[in-house]
Design a protein around this motif. Structure first.
Motif, mmCIF file in Angstrom:
data_model
loop_
_atom_site.group_PDB
_atom_site.id
_atom_site.type_symbol
_atom_site.label_atom_id
_atom_site.label_comp_id
_atom_site.label_asym_id
_atom_site.label_seq_id
_atom_site.Cartn_x
_atom_site.Cartn_y
_atom_site.Cartn_z
ATOM 1 N N ILE A 151 20.105 56.228 -51.847
ATOM 2 C CA ILE A 151 20.032 57.640 -51.459
ATOM 3 C C ILE A 151 18.619 58.048 -51.022
ATOM 4 C CG2 ILE A 151 20.230 60.010 -52.331
ATOM 5 C CD1 ILE A 151 22.634 59.044 -53.996
ATOM 6 N N PRO A 152 17.539 57.672 -51.754
ATOM 7 C CA PRO A 152 16.197 58.043 -51.290
ATOM 8 C C PRO A 152 15.817 57.447 -49.936
ATOM 9 C CG PRO A 152 16.145 57.426 -53.606
ATOM 10 C CD PRO A 152 17.498 57.048 -53.084
ATOM 11 N N LEU A 153 16.531 56.392 -49.516
ATOM 12 C CA LEU A 153 16.274 55.802 -48.206
ATOM 13 C C LEU A 153 17.030 56.528 -47.099
ATOM 14 C CD1 LEU A 153 16.546 52.006 -49.154
ATOM 15 C CD2 LEU A 153 14.459 53.360 -48.872
ATOM 16 N N GLY A 154 17.805 57.533 -47.496
ATOM 17 C CA GLY A 154 18.591 58.280 -46.523
ATOM 18 C C GLY A 154 19.982 57.730 -46.314
ATOM 19 N N GLY A 155 20.407 56.807 -47.187
ATOM 20 C CA GLY A 155 21.712 56.184 -47.022
ATOM 21 C C GLY A 155 22.819 56.946 -47.727
ATOM 22 N N ASN A 156 24.050 56.664 -47.333
ATOM 23 C CA ASN A 156 25.234 57.273 -47.932
ATOM 24 C C ASN A 156 25.765 56.328 -49.017
ATOM 25 O OD1 ASN A 156 27.660 58.412 -48.631
ATOM 26 N ND2 ASN A 156 28.467 58.526 -46.540
ATOM 27 N N PRO A 157 25.758 56.735 -50.275
ATOM 28 C CA PRO A 157 26.189 55.838 -51.353
ATOM 29 C C PRO A 157 27.650 55.433 -51.255
ATOM 30 C CG PRO A 157 25.913 58.074 -52.173
ATOM 31 C CD PRO A 157 25.344 58.049 -50.785
ATOM 32 N N GLU A 158 28.467 56.225 -50.538
ATOM 33 C CA GLU A 158 29.877 55.886 -50.394
ATOM 34 C C GLU A 158 30.082 54.642 -49.538
ATOM 35 O OE1 GLU A 158 31.992 59.268 -48.969
ATOM 36 O OE2 GLU A 158 31.580 60.487 -50.760
ATOM 37 N N ASP A 159 29.043 54.218 -48.822
ATOM 38 C CA ASP A 159 29.144 53.019 -47.990
ATOM 39 C C ASP A 159 28.936 51.737 -48.799
ATOM 40 O OD1 ASP A 159 29.546 54.620 -45.781
ATOM 41 O OD2 ASP A 159 27.427 54.611 -45.183
ATOM 42 N N ILE A 160 28.434 51.855 -50.021
ATOM 43 C CA ILE A 160 28.192 50.681 -50.852
ATOM 44 C C ILE A 160 29.512 50.162 -51.413
ATOM 45 C CG2 ILE A 160 27.047 49.839 -52.944
ATOM 46 C CD1 ILE A 160 24.889 51.950 -52.448
ATOM 47 N N ARG A 161 29.667 48.860 -51.375
ATOM 48 C CA ARG A 161 30.925 48.233 -51.797
ATOM 49 C C ARG A 161 30.629 47.069 -52.741
ATOM 50 N NH1 ARG A 161 34.819 44.774 -47.783
ATOM 51 N NH2 ARG A 161 36.734 44.740 -49.054
ATOM 52 N N ILE A 162 31.209 47.116 -53.937
ATOM 53 C CA ILE A 162 31.083 46.041 -54.914
ATOM 54 C C ILE A 162 32.453 45.387 -55.051
ATOM 55 C CG2 ILE A 162 30.313 45.397 -57.228
ATOM 56 C CD1 ILE A 162 28.187 46.927 -55.685
ATOM 57 N N VAL A 163 32.513 44.057 -54.876
ATOM 58 C CA VAL A 163 33.797 43.356 -54.915
ATOM 59 C C VAL A 163 33.722 42.230 -55.941
ATOM 60 C CG1 VAL A 163 35.536 42.091 -53.606
ATOM 61 C CG2 VAL A 163 34.171 43.868 -52.474
ATOM 62 N N ILE A 164 34.625 42.258 -56.915
ATOM 63 C CA ILE A 164 34.753 41.169 -57.886
ATOM 64 C C ILE A 164 35.817 40.203 -57.395
ATOM 65 C CG2 ILE A 164 35.375 40.534 -60.240
ATOM 66 C CD1 ILE A 164 34.431 43.246 -61.176
ATOM 67 N N LEU A 165 35.445 38.937 -57.265
ATOM 68 C CA LEU A 165 36.391 37.894 -56.886
ATOM 69 C C LEU A 165 36.769 37.121 -58.140
ATOM 70 C CD1 LEU A 165 34.578 36.621 -53.670
ATOM 71 C CD2 LEU A 165 36.563 38.130 -53.771
ATOM 72 N N GLN A 166 37.981 37.330 -58.610
ATOM 73 C CA GLN A 166 38.443 36.712 -59.852
ATOM 74 C C GLN A 166 39.570 35.733 -59.552
ATOM 75 O OE1 GLN A 166 37.727 36.055 -62.686
ATOM 76 N NE2 GLN A 166 39.449 36.027 -64.094
ATOM 77 N N ARG A 167 39.368 34.469 -59.926
ATOM 78 C CA ARG A 167 40.372 33.449 -59.646
ATOM 79 C C ARG A 167 41.658 33.692 -60.436
ATOM 80 N NH1 ARG A 167 38.790 27.293 -60.799
ATOM 81 N NH2 ARG A 167 38.543 28.221 -62.885
ATOM 82 N N GLY A 168 41.537 34.176 -61.652
ATOM 83 C CA GLY A 168 42.704 34.395 -62.491
ATOM 84 C C GLY A 168 43.462 35.656 -62.146
ATOM 85 N N SER A 169 44.466 35.937 -62.988
ATOM 86 C CA SER A 169 45.356 37.072 -62.734
ATOM 87 C C SER A 169 44.875 38.369 -63.363
ATOM 88 C CB SER A 169 46.760 36.752 -63.256
ATOM 89 O OG SER A 169 46.724 36.476 -64.654
ATOM 90 N N GLU A 170 43.777 38.315 -64.137
ATOM 91 C CA GLU A 170 43.223 39.519 -64.742
ATOM 92 C C GLU A 170 41.759 39.306 -65.070
ATOM 93 O OE1 GLU A 170 45.186 40.396 -68.418
ATOM 94 O OE2 GLU A 170 45.155 38.333 -69.102
ATOM 95 N N ILE A 171 41.026 40.396 -65.197
ATOM 96 C CA ILE A 171 39.621 40.309 -65.587
ATOM 97 C C ILE A 171 39.514 40.245 -67.109
ATOM 98 C CG2 ILE A 171 38.814 41.531 -63.530
ATOM 99 C CD1 ILE A 171 38.486 44.043 -65.295
ATOM 100 N N LEU A 172 38.403 39.744 -67.592
ATOM 101 C CA LEU A 172 38.094 39.711 -69.033
ATOM 102 C C LEU A 172 39.190 39.013 -69.831
ATOM 103 C CD1 LEU A 172 36.833 43.397 -69.368
ATOM 104 C CD2 LEU A 172 35.416 41.354 -69.214
ATOM 105 N N LYS A 173 39.763 37.966 -69.261
ATOM 106 C CA LYS A 173 40.925 37.331 -69.886
ATOM 107 C C LYS A 173 40.621 36.806 -71.284
ATOM 108 C CE LYS A 173 44.504 33.848 -69.067
ATOM 109 N NZ LYS A 173 45.580 34.789 -69.392
ATOM 110 N N GLU A 174 39.467 36.180 -71.483
ATOM 111 C CA GLU A 174 39.155 35.564 -72.768
ATOM 112 C C GLU A 174 37.986 36.235 -73.489
ATOM 113 O OE1 GLU A 174 38.463 31.479 -71.950
ATOM 114 O OE2 GLU A 174 40.553 31.049 -71.419
ATOM 115 N N SER A 175 37.471 37.314 -72.954
ATOM 116 C CA SER A 175 36.260 37.900 -73.530
ATOM 117 C C SER A 175 36.434 39.331 -74.024
ATOM 118 C CB SER A 175 35.126 37.854 -72.497
ATOM 119 O OG SER A 175 35.519 38.421 -71.264
ATOM 120 N N ALA A 176 37.654 39.851 -74.029
ATOM 121 C CA ALA A 176 37.847 41.234 -74.492
ATOM 122 C C ALA A 176 39.281 41.426 -74.964
ATOM 123 C CB ALA A 176 37.523 42.227 -73.372
ATOM 124 N N SER A 177 39.465 42.390 -75.844
ATOM 125 C CA SER A 177 40.805 42.761 -76.304
ATOM 126 C C SER A 177 41.517 43.539 -75.204
ATOM 127 C CB SER A 177 40.693 43.630 -77.559
ATOM 128 O OG SER A 177 40.074 44.869 -77.232
#
Length: 422
Positions: free
Chosen positions: A193-219
């Motif tokens: 934002i301080p650079l004059g950019g639009n934060p809505e243009d930022i994209r974070i993508v998780i690529l998960q090989r399995g069928s769900e996230i946090l399969k073995e690390s969370a309840s």
């Protein structure tokens, strides 16, 4: 190779040597300091202890550098523990020697706490073009890389190029990947934002090989909390399930999903997909039946190597097949302390005891000043209060010259009582 036998007590003057100054190694050393008057040597390849669970806070400047990466000479000041800066080249288990470049240390007892390394799973060009997140250096490298891409994005007129510059691909949907995604989704807008950019243009993508996230690390409950948190971040977070990465190229990631080969244009790829056995541990001359499928050494419930009872191993560089534990800080901390007590028992001519680990809480970073804490699988605290508890928990664990390690607890009784009562 020697057969299992009683520990040789003839070399009383030899030191206890600890390889690796992470949670297991450092806390084994600090507990030994209080239990044993003989020489103790801690060897690590860097000058600083790295408080890995709080590396996200270092990236976002939520916590100061000196708290996350304190120097060993400060932590061990007047402790009587000798710190050696060096990279372990080899371990001769039969001769009871550790070899560094040009140096050899004989030991009475040896503690293996070297941790693991990044596992790129044989993916072409992943090591060359993906960024890891395990050390203080990795934090600064990632931060510099991301700031550079944001700055370039504000100056390009090419829409597709800007979209790629503002896309971050995170390989792996375990705890590290989810924590990284939530942190960057809040952090990058504050830089853009301080650079004059639009934060809505930022994209974070998780690529998960399995069928769900946090399969073995969370309840299930914590997984639902994390999924909800990812949807409520400042920048967009997408989770692509069943996405098996096939290659990482400069500027894009190639993956297969639903039988189709796809490409994601991303100027930043962060690798959180897995761990590999440390090369020095991998090279140990132990019987194949005393390793697991990942080539990690198997240890007895006392955390001793079956063939070499004077050698202990803790953290994520070894595994007890009868009581496997997650690769977390609280496990490594407790194992380090338990090893110290078992070595004291052996020195006193007593038998070592089985190591019990109490998993008191699951702590997860879910954005700037936001965390989720699940205590005893019963209570969940999230949001800003969750972050306060998470930070307090970790910082209470941090040893300082002024704090006696025997008074350090993983989770303070006061916090537990307040939560349980409230």
């Amino acid at each position: 190779m020697r057969s299992p036998a009683q520990v040789d007590e003839t070399n009383d003057a030899l030191p206890i040597v600890i390889l690796g100054g992470g949670f297991a190694g450092l806390f084994a050393a600090l507990h030994l300091r209080d239990l044993h008057s003989g020489p103790i040597i801690l060897i690590d390849q860097t000058w600083c202890f790295v408080f890995k669970p709080l590396l996200y806070e270092l990236l976002s400047s939520e916590v100061k550098l000196e708290l996350i990466c304190p120097r060993y000479d400060r932590l061990l000041h007047k402790s009587g523990i000798t710190f050696v800066l060096g990279t372990v080249a080899a371990i001769d288990l039969d001769q009871k020697q550790v070899k560094l470049n040009g140096l050899t240390y004989s030991y009475r007892y040896l503690i293996l706490a070297l941790g693991s390394t990044t596992n790129y799973l044989g993916i072409p060009e992943a090591k060359e073009h993906a960024l890891s997140f395990r050390t203080g250096y990795d934090v600064f490298a990632l931060g510099q890389h991301l700031r550079n891409r944001l700055q370039i994005a504000t100056q390009t007129e090419d829409i597709e190029e800007r979209r790629a510059l503002l896309t971050v691909a995170i390989v792996g949907g375990g705890a590290s990947g989810v924590e990284m995604a939530a942190t960057l989704a809040d952090l990058l807008p504050t830089w853009y934002i301080p650079l004059g950019g639009n934060p809505e243009d930022i994209r974070i993508v998780i690529l998960q090989r399995g069928s769900e996230i946090l399969k073995e690390s969370a309840s299930d409950r914590l997984r639902e909390t994390a999924q909800s948190a990812l949807k409520g971040r400042t920048a967009s977070v997408e989770v692509l399930l069943g996405a098996e990465v096939k290659a990482v190229h400069p500027g894009d990631v190639e993956f297969e999903r639903n039988g189709q080969l796809e490409r994601l244009a991303a100027a930043t790829v962060v690798w959180t997909a897995g761990n590999a056995t440390h090369p020095v541990i991998d090279a140990l001359l132990i019987a194949p039946e005393n390793r697991d499928k990942h080539n990690r050494p198997l240890v007895k419930p006392t955390l001793q190597l079956p063939e070499f009872p004077e050698v202990f191993a803790a953290g994520d560089c070894a595994i007890d097949p009868l009581n496997p534990q997650p690769a977390t800080a609280q496990v490594a901390y407790q194992q380090g302390a338990a090893i110290a007590h078992n070595i004291k028992a052996l020195i006193a001519g007593k038998s070592p005891t089985h190591v019990t680990v109490n998993l008191r809480a699951t702590l997860m970073k879910l954005g700037l000043h936001q965390s989720a804490v699940e205590i005893f699988d019963r209570y969940e605290v999230k949001g800003q209060l969750g972050q306060v508890i998470r930070l307090a928990t970790y910082l209470e664990l941090m040893p300082t010259p002024a704090r006696n390690v025997n008074r350090t607890e993983w989770f303070t009784e006061d916090i537990l009582k307040r939560i349980a009562g409230g």
